[in-house]
Enzyme design. Structure first.
Site, PDB file in Angstrom:
ATOM      1  N   ARG A  98       0.803  -1.234   0.000  1.00 38.09           N
ATOM      2  CA  ARG A  98       0.000   0.000   0.000  1.00 38.09           C
ATOM      3  C   ARG A  98       0.832   1.279   0.000  1.00 38.09           C
ATOM      4  O   ARG A  98       0.483   2.239  -0.706  1.00 38.09           O
ATOM      5  CB  ARG A  98      -0.971  -0.005   1.182  1.00 38.09           C
ATOM      6  CG  ARG A  98      -2.027  -1.101   1.141  1.00 38.09           C
ATOM      7  CD  ARG A  98      -2.426  -1.493  -0.240  1.00 38.09           C
ATOM      8  NE  ARG A  98      -3.594  -2.369  -0.278  1.00 38.09           N
ATOM      9  CZ  ARG A  98      -3.859  -3.175  -1.269  1.00 38.09           C
ATOM     10  NH1 ARG A  98      -3.019  -3.257  -2.303  1.00 38.09           N
ATOM     11  NH2 ARG A  98      -4.938  -3.930  -1.272  1.00 38.09           N
ATOM     12  N   ASP A 127      -6.655  -0.876   4.737  1.00 34.49           N
ATOM     13  CA  ASP A 127      -6.036  -0.242   3.575  1.00 34.49           C
ATOM     14  C   ASP A 127      -6.326   1.248   3.484  1.00 34.49           C
ATOM     15  O   ASP A 127      -5.476   2.028   3.038  1.00 34.49           O
ATOM     16  CB  ASP A 127      -6.476  -0.947   2.289  1.00 34.49           C
ATOM     17  CG  ASP A 127      -5.748  -2.256   2.070  1.00 34.49           C
ATOM     18  OD1 ASP A 127      -4.695  -2.458   2.697  1.00 34.49           O
ATOM     19  OD2 ASP A 127      -6.231  -3.074   1.263  1.00 34.49           O
TER      20      ASP A 127
END
Length: 406
Positions: A98, A127
């Site tokens: 990420r 996330d």
């Protein structure tokens, strides 16, 4: 956020159902120009269809970037120098991807003059935190749009209905079906969540796994490999030097064929809930074992023990999205200092889901001295009588306490 203030947004775009709907939703709700960014980090899927779908949606600026080498060399390998495991089991395959994606989103926003970035992470997951902490660390003034926290399309059925109303093509798998799991893949791992996995008592279906054979179906003879390390990073397999991405891909292939790397865990998300996930990380599982083996030979005892004490904090920083935080960078600097001496080779046997260390050597940095460690005559290399005073000094506080109790 005032919708009219957004003129252009960079969207992390896969071309799947969620981000295809988000693309159209941004165009409608914000009335803004959308730039799409699709990252190739080794997910093993053809990415050009994403370009075609973006073009069909009227997108003029489309980025599809191969980030595989950067992903492994600048994110995965530094993390493996730390031997990072979250909650003792998770090798952080999604977590470490990420910050790279968010970093590139910020770069593209600067290149295209965009006001904002957007992502498809839900309001329940980790996330969203990872994307946004990275974005703010790199551009404190960036605007971020998280549609899942704004819209009412909170189920797959609603997303499908929206797509049908707006003529958005929804790709199905070649056999006409779609995997029921929420999946994320990159060069380090593939993850599975949702569907039957929402009951932590239910065993995953054998058909779920994509990269690994079941350990009981793996070959009946072990596969032996040697991994070469330089400054803590793997650089070669069986003497053949490979780039970081190619090396990890090859270990994934070898490990998967031997049933290595399956994990089924219940983890604690940063947002507060427990989540059950299954992961396949064949190459990473091999690398962790090999890296610890070469460190056992080359690292000073106290440096190695201090690294182990720091590792859980480091792993939590990665899991929670603090890759670009000063504390992670501080820890990385300390860890990287220790890795200057982590050079050598490790020999492993891979057998039915197991990674077994069977040899390790370092020509230049080994701290193992057979003349001292031997059970045979040591020719005066070690005076066993010295242990008497050592033990008595270390026992002093215990003896004092025992007398008081006594």
């Amino acid at each position: 956020m005032a919708h009219g203030a957004i003129k252009k947004v960079v969207l992390a775009y896969s071309g799947g159902l969620d981000t295809s709907v988000i693309l159209r939703w941004l165009q409608e709700e914000y009335g803004c120009e959308v730039v799409t960014f699709t990252a190739d980090i080794g997910q093993g899927e053809e990415l050009e269809p994403a370009r075609a779908k973006a073009q069909a949606a009227g997108v003029k600026e489309i980025y599809i970037d191969d980030l595989c080498e950067e992903f492994v060399s600048d994110f995965v390998f530094p993390m493996f120098r730390a031997n990072a495991l979250y909650e003792g089991e998770y090798l952080l395959g999604t977590s470490i991807a990420r910050p790279l994606i968010a970093k590139r989103l910020i770069e593209i926003a600067a290149e295209t003059g965009a006001d904002a970035i957007a992502h498809g992470a839900t309001g329940k997951g980790n996330d969203q935190v990872r994307f946004e902490l990275t974005a703010y660390a790199l551009n404190p003034d960036i605007k971020i749009i998280a549609p899942w926290r704004e819209w009412d399309l909170l189920s797959r059925d609603k997303l499908m209905a929206y797509a049908e109303r707006h003529g958005i093509a929804v790709e199905m798998k070649r056999d006409g079906t779609k995997s029921p799991y929420s999946m994320d893949a990159n060069l380090l791992h593939i993850s599975y969540e949702g569907y039957e996995l929402e009951d932590p008592w239910v065993e995953p279906s054998p058909e779920m796994w994509r990269w690994t054979v079941a350990p009981e179906q793996a070959p009946d003879h072990p596969t032996t490999i040697e991994i070469g390390f330089e400054h803590g990073d793997p650089v070669a397999i069986d003497g053949r030097r490979l780039s970081p991405a190619k090396l990890l891909a090859e270990l994934n292939r070898i490990g998967g064929a031997n049933g290595i790397g399956r994990t089924d865990i219940v983890e604690n998300r940063y947002v507060g809930m427990k989540s059950r996930g299954c992961y396949e990380t064949p190459g990473g599982t091999i690398l962790l074992k090999a890296h610890r083996a070469i460190e056992s030979l080359t690292l000073d005892r106290e440096a190695a023990h201090l690294k182990d004490e720091l590792m859980p904090r480091y792993a939590s920083l990665v899991y929670n999205g603090y890759w670009f935080s000063p504390e992670r960078q501080m820890l990385q600097a300390a860890i990287d200092e220790t890795q200057k001496v982590v050079n050598g080779e490790v020999r492993l046997k891979l057998y039915k889901g197991n990674v077994i260390v069977v040899g390790r050597k370092s020509e230049s940095n080994s701290l193992f001295d057979a003349a001292i460690a031997t059970f045979e005559e040591d020719a005066g290399a070690y005076n066993q009588g010295d242990a008497t005073g050592f033990i008595r000094l270390n026992a002093l506080r215990l003896r004092v306490a025992a007398r008081k109790r006594g």
